[in-house]
Design a protein around this motif. Structure first.
Motif, PDB file in Angstrom:
ATOM      1  N   GLU A   1      93.853 -21.363   2.276  1.00 18.52           N
ATOM      2  CA  GLU A   1      93.685 -22.806   2.255  1.00 18.52           C
ATOM      3  C   GLU A   1      95.001 -23.452   1.859  1.00 18.52           C
ATOM      4  N   LYS A   2      95.117 -24.733   2.109  1.00 22.17           N
ATOM      5  CA  LYS A   2      96.345 -25.441   1.806  1.00 22.17           C
ATOM      6  C   LYS A   2      96.661 -25.341   0.315  1.00 22.17           C
ATOM      7  N   TYR A  47      95.731 -29.379   8.673  1.00 23.13           N
ATOM      8  CA  TYR A  47      95.116 -28.432   7.767  1.00 23.13           C
ATOM      9  C   TYR A  47      93.621 -28.713   7.651  1.00 23.13           C
ATOM     10  N   THR A  48      92.875 -27.685   7.382  1.00 25.21           N
ATOM     11  CA  THR A  48      91.478 -27.815   7.020  1.00 25.21           C
ATOM     12  C   THR A  48      91.301 -27.160   5.664  1.00 25.21           C
ATOM     13  N   THR A  49      90.130 -27.380   5.056  1.00 23.59           N
ATOM     14  CA  THR A  49      89.909 -26.807   3.737  1.00 23.59           C
ATOM     15  C   THR A  49      90.036 -25.295   3.774  1.00 23.59           C
ATOM     16  N   LEU A  50      89.425 -24.673   4.770  1.00 20.46           N
ATOM     17  CA  LEU A  50      89.520 -23.228   4.927  1.00 20.46           C
ATOM     18  C   LEU A  50      90.265 -22.943   6.224  1.00 20.46           C
ATOM     19  N   ILE A  51      91.392 -22.211   6.116  1.00 17.66           N
ATOM     20  CA  ILE A  51      92.258 -21.998   7.273  1.00 17.66           C
ATOM     21  C   ILE A  51      91.822 -20.749   8.025  1.00 17.66           C
ATOM     22  N   ASP A  68      99.944 -21.530   2.561  1.00 15.96           N
ATOM     23  CA  ASP A  68      98.818 -22.379   2.965  1.00 15.96           C
ATOM     24  C   ASP A  68      97.720 -21.555   3.637  1.00 15.96           C
ATOM     25  N   TYR A  69      97.519 -20.343   3.122  1.00  9.39           N
ATOM     26  CA  TYR A  69      96.454 -19.475   3.604  1.00  9.39           C
ATOM     27  C   TYR A  69      95.836 -18.749   2.407  1.00  9.39           C
TER      28      TYR A  69
END
Length: 256
Positions: A97-98, A8-12, A94-95
């Motif tokens: 963001e997580k 995961y990244t901060t912004l998906i 998780d969209y």
């Protein structure tokens, strides 16, 4: 069977690809006056996020996108033999963001909300079963005013499941609502490589809350004419919307 490491990244990014897919038969009763119906739903598990929506709405949309330069009548001919979708929601976990779940409701325009969902406090129950050749364990948990009973398989160590259900040490293959009106039954699952995650249409969504989406859905059953106006939909020429009966909607979750 499969162990996935999801990064995961901060912004998906919306440009994700599917690595695992589960198809479910969804049985539902959306108003007190109607009989139960069914739709085939698909859970797409990507490298970054998951998506859950009607298989037939997604497959139609993919065809329309692929052949978008063709005349509309040819596009429609390509989907003429497909079952019609009965569900017009999409859920993205998780969209963007997580920890965030994005819901889109497709009613001519696209209505969209983002929410952080509290983890379900699952209780393990006695019993075991086999679904699609996988050993399953039983659990139950409360989510927004209703109890869900589920069967999950540690054979596939993913915390996901249909709709907004998740958080167990294994993929959920069966889920039933305490009303008896809603249930999901897995009919197929496996790896899926090379297919891009289906995302919403390019149309700019109308931002709203989850409760407002539910209220809009209720309006569809209670006052269809007002629903068409609210969604900006053109009224059908051969149906008098004022004469359609008012119905009592049933929902899977309660909002305060």
């Amino acid at each position: 069977m499969l162990l996935l490491l999801l990064v995961y990244t901060t912004l998906i990014s919306a440009n994700d690809s599917i690595v695992f897919k589960v198809n479910y038969i969804y049985t539902f009763k959306d108003t007190k006056e109607r009989k139960s119906g069914t739709d085939e739903m698909v859970l797409e598990i990507g490298k970054q996020y998951t998506a859950f929506h009607s298989r037939w709405r997604v497959e139609r949309s993919r065809i329309f996108q692929k052949y978008r330069h063709e005349p509309r009548d040819k596009q429609m001919a390509r989907t003429a033999n497909m079952p019609r979708p009965r569900t017009f929601y999409s859920f993205y976990t998780d969209y963007p963001e997580k920890g965030v779940t994005t819901t889109t409701y497709h009613a001519f325009n696209i209505f969209e909300c983002e929410e952080r969902i509290e983890p379900i406090d699952w209780k393990y129950l006695e019993g075991d079963s086999v679904i699609l050749g996988h050993d399953c364990l039983k659990a139950e948990g409360m989510f927004r005013g209703h109890k869900w009973t589920v069967w999950f398989t540690p054979d596939v160590p993913m915390e996901y499941g249909p709709w907004k259900l998740r958080g167990l040490p294994g993929l959920i293959l069966y889920a039933e609502h305490d009303s008896g009106f809603f249930k999901y039954e897995a009919i197929e699952l496996g790896k899926c490589e090379g297919l891009a995650m289906f995302h919403r249409d390019n149309k700019k969504p109308i931002k709203c809350t989850a409760k407002e989406i539910q209220e809009l859905d209720a309006l569809n059953y209670k006052n269809t004419e007002a629903f068409f106006e609210r969604c900006g939909m053109p009224k059908p020429l051969n149906i008098d919307l004022k004469k359609l009966p008012s119905e009592t909607p049933i929902f899977m979750e309660k909002y305060e």
